[in-house]
Motif scaffolding. Structure first.
Motif, PDB file in Angstrom:
ATOM      1  N   TRP A  29       6.787 -29.738  24.764  1.00 60.57           N
ATOM      2  CA  TRP A  29       6.054 -28.522  24.630  1.00 60.57           C
ATOM      3  C   TRP A  29       6.952 -27.529  25.181  1.00 60.57           C
ATOM      4  O   TRP A  29       6.924 -26.129  25.092  1.00 60.57           O
ATOM      5  N   THR A  80       1.350 -26.228  17.613  1.00 61.79           N
ATOM      6  CA  THR A  80       0.391 -25.762  18.559  1.00 61.79           C
ATOM      7  C   THR A  80      -0.954 -26.169  17.839  1.00 61.79           C
ATOM      8  O   THR A  80      -2.192 -26.155  18.628  1.00 61.79           O
ATOM      9  N   PHE A  86       0.070 -26.223  22.821  1.00 64.41           N
ATOM     10  CA  PHE A  86       0.656 -25.027  23.509  1.00 64.41           C
ATOM     11  C   PHE A  86       2.060 -25.227  23.367  1.00 64.41           C
ATOM     12  O   PHE A  86       2.778 -26.308  23.410  1.00 64.41           O
ATOM     13  N   LYS A  87       2.597 -23.873  23.404  1.00 64.54           N
ATOM     14  CA  LYS A  87       4.448 -24.089  23.529  1.00 64.54           C
ATOM     15  C   LYS A  87       4.796 -23.015  24.684  1.00 64.54           C
ATOM     16  O   LYS A  87       3.974 -21.981  24.957  1.00 64.54           O
ATOM     17  N   ASN A 286      -2.982 -22.280  22.037  1.00 64.21           N
ATOM     18  CA  ASN A 286      -4.055 -22.295  20.684  1.00 64.21           C
ATOM     19  C   ASN A 286      -5.496 -22.423  21.696  1.00 64.21           C
ATOM     20  O   ASN A 286      -5.800 -23.137  22.413  1.00 64.21           O
TER      21      ASN A 286
END
Length: 375
Positions: A29, A80, A86-87, A286
């Motif tokens: 991530w 995502t 998430f990133k 997200n």
């Protein structure tokens, strides 16, 4: 106002979700920006600065990001829509640029990814996340302008981005938790309480409604549409509705117990991941499958050293369809449509034209405003 559950679908676990250990064991991530990517972002920023355009007069062409780097960023956003949700883009050299330039950089990245959404009463599209003396636990409280620890919540858009310019003296850790994992644990422990959150609850707009909007709305916390689970949880706004509006239904003991249990699960040590953002980090979440929070922080005394992040809300072309029960909150719940945001009172014809232009560039429909304003 009706707040009973309208669906008789069985309440069961849904696919996906992650635990703290999953995140700790897989750092996929985190995307550390390469020298090539930093160069491309800075080149696009220089071009945008040279145009001298107001943000709302910009098109994608005004932030001409190298095509391969643009594809890489879009691919990260694609990821995502599942997985961790998430990133973290790490390593942009914020020390090279002033705050106005960094704000424009973040705006340009947003244009590449989706359609920016307004975030409050004044229809601001980029918020400064810093302590401005706000009060979180109040009828009109919003967390971004305080130094308080926050409840787990979703922001009002497909994606929320935070760009860290400066960190606090201490504290201010970002907390993330999988709403899918917490939902599934709730179903395992108390399916009766999980069912309560599939029913609509009343949320306050915290005094930031647009002229045509009621000051509160009904929406469920959990929903499923076309096989896509989604969670929209903002406990502070539920509390705000109870405190501000005597005409809305009072929460039942079962609803309160359900909300308490969900909050407890989101913060449980085996489910919640603690993330410390560094200057130059861009966190992208997200909102539909990840809830986020923050610990309280102590700031530096010097104004130029105080904690400061930029926040951007985006409607995404690849985002999932949303539950029909969220229509009053999002104004549109279909995929590939501009939706979400707190419209506020400052939307101008220039902003309307900007939204339409960026929506067309991403192949998204724009149909969220009253018909009387469409002319």
């Amino acid at each position: 106002m009706e707040t009973t559950r309208t669906s008789t679908r069985p309440i069961g676990p849904v696919a996906g979700g992650w635990t703290r250990r999953d995140v700790e064991q897989d750092n996929g991530w985190i995307h550390t920006l390469s020298g090539e990517e930093v160069d491309a972002l800075e080149q696009a920023l220089r071009h945008a600065l040279q145009t001298g355009k107001d943000r709302f007069d910009m098109s994608l062409e005004d932030f001409p990001l190298d095509a391969s780097v643009r594809r890489r960023l879009v691919a990260l956003i694609d990821e995502t829509q599942g997985g961790f949700g998430f990133k973290l883009l790490r390593g942009f050299p914020v020390q090279r640029w002033d705050e106005d330039a960094l704000r424009l950089l973040f705006w340009g990245i947003g244009l590449v990814l989706g359609v920016p959404r307004p975030q409050g009463k004044m229809s601001q599209f980029v918020s400064d996340v810093r302590d401005a003396g706000g009060t979180y636990r109040s009828n009109t409280g919003r967390g971004y302008n305080t130094r308080s620890g926050l409840d787990f919540h979703a922001d009002g858009s497909d994606m929320v981005g935070l760009f860290c310019v400066r960190t606090a003296k201490s504290g201010g850790s970002s907390l993330v938790s999988s709403s899918i994992a917490a939902h599934n644990e709730m179903v395992r422990l108390r399916p009766d309480l999980a069912a309560e959150l599939y029913a609509p609850l009343i949320f306050s707009r915290q005094g930031e409604q647009a002229p045509e909007e009621a000051p509160y709305y009904a929406a469920p916390v959990f929903g499923i549409r076309d096989g896509h689970f989604a969670c929209r949880h903002i406990r502070n706004h539920i509390k705000g509705a109870q405190q501000s509006f005597p005409d809305v239904p009072r929460l039942s003991p079962q609803q309160i117990e359900a909300l308490d249990l969900f909050d407890e699960l989101l913060a449980r040590e085996d489910l919640c991941y603690h993330m410390d953002l560094l200057p130059g980090d861009i966190q992208l979440l997200n909102n539909h499958i990840v809830l986020h929070s923050r610990t309280e922080y102590e700031d530096h005394p010097e104004p130029e050293r105080k904690r400061h992040l930029f926040r951007l809300w985006l409607a995404l072309p690849q985002a999932q369809p949303l539950p029909h029960g969220w229509l009053d909150a999002y104004k549109d719940v279909d995929a590939a449509c501009v939706r979400g945001g707190f419209r506020g009172v400052g939307i101008t014809p220039q902003i309307r034209a900007f939204e339409a232009r960026i929506a067309r560039a991403h192949g998204m429909k724009l149909r969220i405003y009253p018909e009387k304003e469409a002319a």
